[in-house]
Design an enzyme around this catalytic site. Structure first.
Site, PDB file in Angstrom:
ATOM      1  N   LYS A 206       0.842  -1.199   0.000  1.00  0.00           N
ATOM      2  CA  LYS A 206       0.000   0.000   0.000  1.00  0.00           C
ATOM      3  C   LYS A 206       0.877   1.248   0.000  1.00  0.00           C
ATOM      4  O   LYS A 206       0.672   2.160  -0.779  1.00  0.00           O
ATOM      5  CB  LYS A 206      -0.917  -0.037   1.222  1.00  0.00           C
ATOM      6  CG  LYS A 206      -1.850   1.128   1.331  1.00  0.00           C
ATOM      7  CD  LYS A 206      -2.820   0.931   2.478  1.00  0.00           C
ATOM      8  CE  LYS A 206      -3.569   2.230   2.757  1.00  0.00           C
ATOM      9  NZ  LYS A 206      -4.512   2.115   3.853  1.00  0.00           N
ATOM     10  N   GLY A 267      -4.979  -2.015   4.990  1.00  0.00           N
ATOM     11  CA  GLY A 267      -4.140  -3.127   4.542  1.00  0.00           C
ATOM     12  C   GLY A 267      -4.781  -4.483   4.785  1.00  0.00           C
ATOM     13  O   GLY A 267      -4.836  -5.337   3.896  1.00  0.00           O
ATOM     14  N   GLU A 353      -4.924  -6.822  14.714  1.00  0.00           N
ATOM     15  CA  GLU A 353      -4.404  -5.510  14.358  1.00  0.00           C
ATOM     16  C   GLU A 353      -5.538  -4.476  14.425  1.00  0.00           C
ATOM     17  O   GLU A 353      -5.297  -3.299  14.688  1.00  0.00           O
ATOM     18  CB  GLU A 353      -3.779  -5.535  12.945  1.00  0.00           C
ATOM     19  CG  GLU A 353      -2.776  -4.433  12.706  1.00  0.00           C
ATOM     20  CD  GLU A 353      -1.918  -4.630  11.456  1.00  0.00           C
ATOM     21  OE1 GLU A 353      -0.774  -5.082  11.552  1.00  0.00           O
ATOM     22  OE2 GLU A 353      -2.418  -4.318  10.360  1.00  0.00           O
ATOM     23  N   HIS A 384      -5.599 -33.365  17.471  1.00  0.00           N
ATOM     24  CA  HIS A 384      -4.489 -34.161  18.005  1.00  0.00           C
ATOM     25  C   HIS A 384      -3.383 -33.267  18.541  1.00  0.00           C
ATOM     26  O   HIS A 384      -2.235 -33.693  18.662  1.00  0.00           O
ATOM     27  CB  HIS A 384      -3.967 -35.095  16.913  1.00  0.00           C
ATOM     28  CG  HIS A 384      -5.027 -36.060  16.470  1.00  0.00           C
ATOM     29  ND1 HIS A 384      -5.266 -37.257  17.110  1.00  0.00           N
ATOM     30  CD2 HIS A 384      -5.965 -35.957  15.497  1.00  0.00           C
ATOM     31  CE1 HIS A 384      -6.273 -37.869  16.523  1.00  0.00           C
ATOM     32  NE2 HIS A 384      -6.727 -37.104  15.544  1.00  0.00           N
ATOM     33  N   LYS A 504       9.044  -0.832  14.365  1.00  0.00           N
ATOM     34  CA  LYS A 504       9.617  -0.491  13.047  1.00  0.00           C
ATOM     35  C   LYS A 504      10.685   0.587  13.222  1.00  0.00           C
ATOM     36  O   LYS A 504      11.766   0.502  12.648  1.00  0.00           O
ATOM     37  CB  LYS A 504       8.531   0.069  12.114  1.00  0.00           C
ATOM     38  CG  LYS A 504       7.591  -0.950  11.531  1.00  0.00           C
ATOM     39  CD  LYS A 504       6.740  -0.253  10.470  1.00  0.00           C
ATOM     40  CE  LYS A 504       5.560  -1.082  10.042  1.00  0.00           C
ATOM     41  NZ  LYS A 504       4.666  -0.410   9.116  1.00  0.00           N
TER      42      LYS A 504
HETATM   43  O1  F6P Z   1       1.864  -4.387   9.978  1.00  0.00           O
HETATM   44  C1  F6P Z   1       1.586  -3.049   9.719  1.00  0.00           C
HETATM   45  C2  F6P Z   1       1.122  -2.842   8.318  1.00  0.00           C
HETATM   46  O2  F6P Z   1       0.979  -1.474   8.148  1.00  0.00           O
HETATM   47  C3  F6P Z   1      -0.170  -3.577   7.985  1.00  0.00           C
HETATM   48  O3  F6P Z   1      -1.296  -2.928   8.427  1.00  0.00           O
HETATM   49  C4  F6P Z   1      -0.063  -3.691   6.514  1.00  0.00           C
HETATM   50  O4  F6P Z   1      -0.961  -4.638   6.022  1.00  0.00           O
HETATM   51  C5  F6P Z   1       1.381  -4.080   6.365  1.00  0.00           C
HETATM   52  O5  F6P Z   1       2.046  -3.300   7.348  1.00  0.00           O
HETATM   53  C6  F6P Z   1       1.991  -3.871   5.009  1.00  0.00           C
HETATM   54  O6  F6P Z   1       1.929  -2.536   4.592  1.00  0.00           O
HETATM   55  P1  F6P Z   1       2.158  -2.121   3.090  1.00  0.00           P
HETATM   56  O7  F6P Z   1       1.086  -2.735   2.264  1.00  0.00           O
HETATM   57  O8  F6P Z   1       2.103  -0.625   3.075  1.00  0.00           O
HETATM   58  O9  F6P Z   1       3.512  -2.614   2.654  1.00  0.00           O
END
Ligand code: F6P
Length: 540
Positions: A206, A267, A353, A384, A504
């Site tokens: 995204k 996302g 999330e 199991h 991050k």
């Molecule tokens: O894990 C955090 C996040 O922002 C998710 O919400 C998202 O799906 C993922 O990272 C990947 O983000 P991007 O599609 O911007 O690479």
């Protein structure tokens, strides 16, 4: 200003008084019609929720809880493009992505988004046709045989999960791979299985800034250029799915080969957007459209059905009863269909999330439980492994069992056995086995405590005739809306994810400490020690 105490929990208290009056077994004994009364149907799915600790009175109170949280207007606000993702100032419109009504208009800030949605779908469809028919050629003139989706989180989990779920509908001579982890092993092992001249990489992100995805994409591009001997090859072997046109161009992908979506698609809700490109390549545009239709049917149901017949609302309210009433910590999803093997992992992101939040919409700390820990494995494997704890452990773990009456792979009586296990588990969990029943079976007295099953363990059973693109889409939408309803009742923002940011940011700082020439370390003593050990072992 709303504070946690402003949530009107009284209906839940009432529900709990009713819910604890009778066990599930007693509820069935009191009403022979119970199974039918506590069953709803929607978009190709039947939900039997009769094996729950609920009576009509419990459900009435739970519905009151939803009404007091203004659920109905909140649903409308989501579907009509209000900026309900307040901390990111965005609308939440994944429902527009699958609005298959050709006349539909969905407005965001005065603009109808549907023409753009349809245009991207058409572009995906044309591209899909060209790859599947072999008219899209790689740099050396060969057809595409391998497709590698590079993405993480919502840009990976949905496509992987759906690719497995809809395997019977896939073009089997196309081979799909999904690279997500920044662990180089993931990419390296994938590249060993593909041939550069026949490989298409989809960089799915995204933001087009995510460390894992961009690092893997850069490494894949270097590999391709080296294998094919020219940077010009990138244009024929890389496409992008993103909202970030500038970043896509900066990476070196022709923006004509970019499939866009919009900031109003979260996302973890993005599977029916262009993020689903790898899926469309696998199942074709016609099946993809059927999947969207399934989503749409569940969306319509959710938006229009009265709460007492509304499948996502019922699932959500039952979850609230167990989380906030009974204090259940986790929630288990158990698909009795191998094709849904990654569905629990997909739901983990969607649910945890979204609703893993501890401040309410005013930023005040909440004093009640929010999103549950969600987990699960396909049946019968789980039986199991961890079912023992669900049957006889000390924790309450509500479960959703998911099954399909018809199998795509009939082999002797395997499917009957699979489904027999599903049904038997829900029966055993609900009704258990008393000490007297054990004795009547001749169990020696000293073993009776160990062989007694308390029962009264709540389960939902979701059944469809067959797992196909349409029922699959409806299933995903069902859980999306369940998560939404719970977020509304908990008065939290379900569509941001600030909690993933800190790690991050810190990782960037640690990375420079791992790679720079012996900088002074100023983390905490434990982190310093770990970095020192790592540097020593790899000789830095
Ligand atoms: O894990 C955090 C996040 O922002 C998710 O919400 C998202 O799906 C993922 O990272 C990947 O983000 P991007 O599609 O911007 O690479």
């Amino acid at each position: 200003m709303s504070t946690p105490s402003n949530i009107k929990w009284a209906p839940l208290d009432e529900a709990m008084v009713e819910s604890t009056k009778y066990t599930i077994k007693e509820l069935f004994a009191r009403d022979p019609e119970r199974a039918g009364k506590f069953t709803v149907e929607a978009a190709g799915w039947m939900l039997d929720y009769s094996k729950n600790r609920v009576s009509r009175a419990v459900m009435r109170n739970l519905i009151k809880l939803a009404e007091d949280a203004y659920l109905k207007p909140e649903i409308e606000r989501m579907f009509t493009g209000s900026k309900i993702n307040v901390t990111e100032s965005r609308a939440v419109l994944h429902t527009a992505l699958r609005n298959v009504d050709p006349k539909a208009k969905v407005m965001v800030e005065g603009k109808d988004v549907m023409p753009d949605v349809r245009a991207v779908l058409a572009k995906m469809g044309d591209f899909t046709d060209s790859v599947r028919k072999g008219t899209w050629k790689g740099y050396t003139g060969k057809k595409i045989k391998y497709i590698v989706n590079i993405g993480i989180g919502g840009s990976d989990l949905g496509p992987v999960m759906a690719n497995i779920a809809l395997t019977p509908y896939t073009k089997r001579n196309l081979k799909f791979h999904f690279v997500s982890n920044v662990d180089s092993t993931h990419l390296a092992e994938t590249l060993r299985q593909v041939k550069a001249a026949e490989t298409l990489f989809i960089v799915a992100s995204k933001t087009f800034t995510t460390q894992e995805t961009m690092s893997n994409a850069e490494a894949a591009r270097d590999w391709l250029v080296k294998e094919l001997g020219s940077a010009d090859a990138v244009a024929k072997h890389f496409v992008a799915v993103s909202t970030a046109e500038k970043e896509v161009a900066a990476f070196g992908i022709d923006t004509n080969n970019m499939f866009g979506f919009w900031d109003w698609v979260g996302g973890r809700y993005s599977l029916p957007s262009a993020i689903g490109l790898s899926l469309m390549l696998a199942i074709g545009r016609v099946n993809y459209k059927k999947m969207l239709k399934g989503y749409y049917k569940m969306d319509r149901h959710f938006r229009t059905a009265p709460f007492e017949k509304n499948m996502p609302v019922i699932l959500a309210l039952l979850g609230i009863l167990y989380s906030n009433g009974y204090g259940a910590e986790s929630y288990c999803v158990l698909p009795y269909d191998q094709y849904l093997s990654r569905f629990p992992a997909y739901l983990q992101q969607m649910d945890m999330e979204s609703n893993g939040k501890s401040v309410d919409k005013d930023g005040n700390p909440v004093d009640y439980a929010t999103g549950p820990i969600e987990w699960g494995e396909p049946g019968t494997n789980g039986q199991h492994a961890f079912y023992q704890l669900i049957h006889q452990g000390t924790r309450l773990i509500p479960c959703d069992f998911i099954g399909c009456c018809k199998t795509h792979n009939p082999i002797s009586d395997l499917h009957d056995k699979l489904m027999a296990n599903l049904f038997a588990q829900t029966e055993a969990l609900a009704f258990g086995k008393t000490a007297d029943e054990c004795r009547a079976e001749g169990v020696p007295e000293k073993l009776v405590p160990f062989k007694t099953f308390e029962g009264n363990k709540p389960t939902n059973t979701l059944l469809c005739d067959e797992l196909n693109p349409e029922t699959f889409g409806a299933l995903v939408a069902l859980y999306e809306h369940k998560v939404f309803v719970q977020g509304v009742i908990w008065n939290i923002y379900s569509y941001d994810q600030w909690g993933v940011q800190l790690g991050k940011v810190l990782a960037k700082g640690v990375l420079s400490d791992l790679t720079a020439a012996r900088p002074a370390l100023n983390h905490d003593p434990s982190t310093n020690q770990l970095i020192e050990r790592y540097r020593k072992v790899i000789g830095r």
